[in-house]
Design an enzyme around this catalytic site. Structure first.
Site, PDB file in Angstrom:
ATOM      1  CB  CYS A 153      -2.302   0.218   8.597  1.00  0.00           C
ATOM      2  SG  CYS A 153      -1.133   0.108   7.264  1.00  0.00           S
TER       3      CYS A 153
ATOM      4  CG  HIS B  61      -2.127  -0.685   1.233  1.00  0.00           C
ATOM      5  ND1 HIS B  61      -2.680  -1.287   2.344  1.00  0.00           N
ATOM      6  CD2 HIS B  61      -3.007  -0.903   0.221  1.00  0.00           C
ATOM      7  CE1 HIS B  61      -3.832  -1.845   2.012  1.00  0.00           C
ATOM      8  NE2 HIS B  61      -4.047  -1.639   0.725  1.00  0.00           N
TER       9      HIS B  61
END
Ligand code: NAD
Length: 738
Positions: free
Chosen positions: A263, A167
């Protein structure tokens, strides 16, 4: 000033339950929920004394719901909801949707099957006023234009290339003062260039691998505080020097699933970006981010906007990433062509959608695929198209255009962006018609010549080396109006021919088998008087195989011999003195004073005036070159800087030598390359597809280089050339006797 607002989710159901990234591998069910709870609480405490933290209810069966960053990207009152790539996480979507709607957000959804993983892959640059959007693993490039539309801001696409940083927020963190904390090796070349063009060197804070692996870039920034799992003393110092307070809060249990501070949080009130200049952000460059049709801008940066996101602006054409439609045709599956094409697109920084794939019904019938190729900008798209056209892809008819031409301005210099030819037969589209390219070879420019033919104008297109270009000639530039024929049209066309030996290289393949097949093929070529050219290095003599090659020449198997000074010198030394570089090949022993033999050999030929003269004068009575002269087989010796002598026959003008090689190769149906890297590669570069190549070398790297032309007609054999030639001659004798 209002407190920043974040969304978190307690880890009551957190687990490593499946493997969807490299961090999870080996960690199935290894996370301790208790430790996770303590660590999560630590992060929550660090954040809640600086910001408001909202909570979403954890859900059984959704262990990754803790990673709220992936839920959506938010700006003003809009939430662009995630479309998770992995089915394992898709169950999170309705929970997040319900929560956002319940809180009054206007939820925007991307089309189904268009993966996008929220703020994990979409980070607002507070300094620049644009959105950095990642793709490559979890989110699709084609989602980016829609983000631009929904959020009303420019989107800059960055391609992730290291699976550990799957990511964008695992390796990239734009901080509030315009500083960028990031790990450059996680991005491809083009993305790094884009970052460098937008963020001034003073504002770029590149982290080392150790910090990146400790998820230092997966940081939460509130005002001048940076909260992260761990930072090395060096990184801490650099951040502090910029006025940041660094708060470390251990999150090891979450690293087991590939996540850390960022996250585990989602910023709900992302501040509207402020003007770029105030942050020392570089001006938008020309070319890099905005190659033809590139900008994914949906309005001026939301700078002027208040808390409400701007309405998407009407922007003709700019809301789609630059893209083209191509068609691939042929035996796409069994030739591996479709995989190759799709890999090239992804590796080249693009993205694709297979719009249709028609699998051939019969064994002989070809398959067809129509593919939409998109890229972050026009420059990348053009690079991709060039590669795909070389693979045999064509633009769909509606997108076909004439080739672009540019004038050669100076002798020997092509215009920038000239199309570089390959070994595959090409055609060029001009005035709506396709014209074949003649003198096909790789690494040339395509020169277009229009000439009168009766009352009409005809076109000639020819491959021309750079040095042969003349001012005023017209050359094809770019990739429009080009197509190449990469593969045989039918499976049968392939099977009936040379490819039964199968393309590729295998050191394990039984050499005898290849030799048997080659011998059979070579006899057939001789029977129909086809042209076979042999390229050979001096190792042929050192391995004692000179007599075998001489026999092949004498028996009419060879129509031209190409090599360098050395093969001829050693062959002559062998013929005159029985040694090769002073070694007696019969005895396998060095002869006393033998090191002078090869210079004596050179001297003898120089005295005669050349190899042919030495044969005529009766001085040279055996060997490969004696066979060539007696049989009238032409040979070309190309000079090199290593050459002793050289022999009078060795052409020391390299341009003349290349031209002589090209002439000898014209019309060849097969080229046998025997243990000469230099001359074999030279020949490979000037040989078009369709000519059968057999490359014999003991070094697999050389064989791979030569046979890896994607061509079905090349066969690589990793073996000793002496052994190969002796087996070959024996097999030919057997066939002759039969
Ligand atoms: P090269 O390095 O281009 O190729 C030699 C190749 O032979 C290598 O790829 C190697 O892997 C392979 N090889 C080695 N042993 C082998 C074996 N037993 N079986 C199969 N393959 C084997 O070198 P080159 O072609 O020999 O020479 C390069 C240039 O230097 C040529 O132009 C040559 O004429 C010149 N040269 C001149 C002299 C001289 O004038 N005395 C001597 C040597 C080379």
């Amino acid at each position: 000033m209002d407190k920043a607002r974040f969304l978190m989710c307690a880890p009551s159901h957190y687990e490593v339950d499946y493997v969807i990234n490299p961090w999870m591998e080996g960690n199935l069910h290894r996370a301790s929920r208790e430790r996770a709870r303590v660590q999560w609480q630590g992060l929550h405490d660090a954040l809640s004394c600086r910001a408001t933290v909202d909570l979403i209810e954890p859900q059984p069966g959704l262990p990754d719901l803790v990673f709220t960053a992936n839920a959506a990207v938010l700006l003003g009152c809009r939430a662009v909801l995630a479309r998770f790539f992995h089915p394992e996480r898709q169950g999170e979507e309705p929970w997040f949707q319900r929560w956002f709607e319940g809180q009054g957000w206007q939820v925007e959804q991307l089309p189904q099957n268009l993966p996008f993983e929220g703020a994990g892959d979409a980070l607002i640059d507070r300094g620049g006023g644009w959105l950095w959007a990642g793709y490559g693993f979890r989110s699709e490039l084609d989602a980016h234009p829609l983000l631009a539309q929904f959020l009303g801001m420019e989107v800059l696409s960055l391609r992730l290339i290291d699976e550990r940083f799957y990511h964008l927020d695992t390796c990239f963190c734009p901080l509030g003062d315009g500083t960028l904390l990031y790990y450059p090796p996680a991005f491809d070349f083009h993305s790094n260039r884009l970052i460098e063009s937008r963020i001034s060197p003073a504002k770029r804070l590149a982290v080392e691998e150790a910090d990146a692996l400790a998820f230092a870039c997966n940081a939460v920034n509130v005002a001048n505080t940076v909260i992260l799992n761990q930072a090395s003393p060096g990184l801490r110092q650099r951040l502090e020097a910029r006025g940041f307070e660094v708060v470390e809060t251990p999150l090891g249990e979450f690293l087991l699933a590939g996540g850390a501070a960022k996250c585990l949080t989602l910023r709900l009130d992302e501040p509207q970006p402020v003007r770029a200049e105030e942050f020392g952000v570089l001006a938008r460059p020309s070319g890099v981010a905005t190659g033809s049709g590139a900008p994914l801008v949906a309005g001026e940066a939301a700078a002027a906007a208040g808390t409400t996101a701007p309405e998407p602006r009407e922007m003709a054409g700019s809301l789609t990433a630059p893209h083209r439609l191509i068609r691939l045709q042929g035996h796409l599956l069994d030739s591996g062509l479709i995989n190759q094409a799709l890999d090239r697109i992804v590796e080249g920084g693009g993205s694709f959608q297979v719009l249709d794939f028609a699998l051939g019904q019969q064994r002989h019938s070809p398959s067809t695929a129509t593919i939409r190729v998109s890229a972050p900008d026009g420059e990348v798209l053009a690079d991709l198209m060039a590669q795909l056209i070389d693979l045999g892809a064509e633009f769909v008819e509606s997108e076909e255009r004439d080739a672009s031409l540019a004038l050669v301005e100076a002798d020997g210099v092509a215009p920038d962006d000239f199309y570089v030819s390959t070994i595959y037969p090409a055609e060029v589209r001009l005035d709506g018609l396709w014209w074949p390219v003649s003198r096909q070879r790789m690494d040339s420019a395509l020169v277009v010549d229009r000439y009168p033919k009766g009352s009409e104008v005809s076109v000639r297109v020819e491959c021309r080396l750079l040095r042969d270009l003349r001012a005023g000639e017209q050359v094809v530039v770019g990739v429009e109006g080009l197509r190449t024929q990469r593969r045989p049209l039918s499976r049968e066309g392939r099977e009936s021919d040379f490819a039964f030996m199968a393309a590729g290289v295998s050191s394990e393949r039984r050499v005898e088998l290849v030799v048997e097949q080659l011998a059979w093929e070579w006899r057939r070529l001789r029977e129909r008087q086809a042209r076979v050219v042999v390229v050979a290095g001096p190792v042929v003599i050192h391995t004692g195989a000179g007599a075998h090659l001489a026999k092949l020449v004498r028996e009419g198997y060879v129509q031209a011999l190409l090599g360098g000074n050395a093969i001829a010198v050693h062959d002559v030394e062998q013929a005159l003195m029985g040694t090769s570089l002073g070694v007696d090949l019969q005895q396998g022993q060095a002869v006393h004073g033998g090191h002078r033999h090869h210079l004596k050999a050179i001297n003898t030929i120089r005295r005669c005036g050349g190899i042919a003269a030495a044969v005529e004068q009766g001085v040279l009575r055996s060997g490969i070159f004696h066979a060539c002269v007696s049989r009238g087989v032409p040979f070309v010796l190309a000079g090199s800087i290593r050459d002793d002598g050289p022999l009078p026959d060795t052409e020391m003008d390299l341009i003349a030598a290349q031209a002589a090689y090209a002439k000898a190769l014209a019309g060849a149906e097969m080229v046998i390359m025997l243990s000469s890297m230099l001359h074999s590669i030279g020949v490979g570069n000037m040989t078009p597809a369709g000519v059968k190549l057999v490359c014999v070398d003991i070094n697999p790297a050389v064989v791979t280089k030569l046979s890896d032309r994607g061509s079905l007609e090349s066969v690589g054999v990793v073996t000793d050339v002496g052994l190969f030639l002796s087996l070959l001659v024996r097999q030919l004798d057997r066939l002759a006797a039969g």
